[in-house]
Design an enzyme around this catalytic site. Structure first.
Site: not given
Ligand code: PAF
Length: 291
Positions: A43, A47, A50, A74, A160, A162-163, A200
């Site tokens: 999206m 950083h 990504h 979403q 990632g 992270k998700d 974020r």
């Protein structure tokens, strides 16, 4: 399609497509030449996390496509959607520097032509953890990822860790539609003090940035304590620490089976600790494999 003209002495050419049809025609051509396609959906507000996906994709596939699309379906909070950062020029430069081959940058109209309904039966996975706090989020994620996969038809897609839950949800979607794409999960990238990289993070004030460290710190301590404490004690300690951390509004802390994402009952399986909290107005998530 247009080509991003280099002005910084970097001669890598990044092809940018805004039309699904043009992108798919271009990729058909490349596939016809035997090239494998790696896909990194994002999206934007790119950083290092990504860019590490792009780097891994470059190693494993011939042509790397990155998409940037802030997907409205979403977001359950319209304010969150509105505030989502969109630094497209900086992103384009980063992608070119990372030797990404293709950027897909569609408009909302290109991805959502008319009114449409979407529902896919994801089972319990969409109602737990993130799903509990963001109802409908994973319907929106699967809706857009299915559309993007249908255009790019990648051999491998890179996400990632992270998700963590998102990877599970997308794998489930691939299983449902029997899509011939391999999902590659890539490690979380952290700042030097441990904060997980996230688009974020730029919303955090100086104080909040320090307060946010409570999340990665708790995960780290949980992993260190895992061989010596029960799961109940680990969870209770983490919740107590996070609840008492200044500026942190805890949504959940769970220790789950990495396969099912259900709360772990014992330590016989592989385990992941996951946390979500608001720091100021910014909602952050993080996780760590603890066994
Ligand atoms: O992880 C994200 O950035 C998004 O959820 C994704 C996969 C690009 C879908 O919009």
């Amino acid at each position: 399609m247009y080509t991003f003209a280099p002005e910084l002495g970097i001669d890598h050419i990044l092809k940018i497509f805004t039309s699904k049809q043009e992108l798919s025609g271009h990729l058909d051509n490349l596939k016809g030449q035997g090239k494998s396609i790696g896909f990194v959906p994002t999206m934007g507000a790119l950083h290092m996390g990504h860019l590490s996906l792009i780097e891994i994709a470059k190693k494993l596939t011939d042509i790397v496509v990155c998409s940037i699309f802030v997907n409205p379906t979403q977001f359950n909070d319209p304010k969150d959607l509105e505030l989502y950062p969109r630094p497209i020029e900086a992103d384009t430069i980063k992608l070119r520097e990372a030797n990404c081959d293709i950027l897909f940058l569609p408009s909302t109209g290109e991805m959502y032509a008319g009114t449409e309904t979407w529902h896919i039966d994801l089972g319990y996975i969409e109602t737990i953890l993130e799903g509990k706090f963001r109802p409908g989020h994973y319907q929106g994620v699967t809706q857009i990822v299915k559309k993007l996969f249908d255009v790019v038809l990648p051999d491998k897609a890179f996400f990632g860790q992270k998700d963590f839950q998102q990877v599970k949800v997308i794998s489930k979607m691939i299983e449902i539609y029997k899509m011939p794409v391999e999902i590659v999960t890539c490690p979380i990238l952290r700042e030097s003090d441990g904060l997980a990289m996230s688009s974020r993070n730029i919303h955090l004030s100086g104080t909040e940035r320090i307060q946010a460290l409570a999340l990665s710190h708790t995960l780290q301590i949980t992993r260190e304590n895992a061989p010596f404490k029960t799961l109940n004690d680990l969870k209770a300690l983490a919740e107590e620490y996070l609840t008492n951390s200044d500026g942190v509004d805890l949504e959940y802390f769970e220790i789950c089976d990495t396969e099912t994402l259900l709360p772990a009952k014992d330590t016989s399986t592989s385990l992941v600790a996951l946390v979500a909290a608001k720091v100021g107005k910014t909602r952050l998530i993080d996780n760590i494999i603890i066994k």
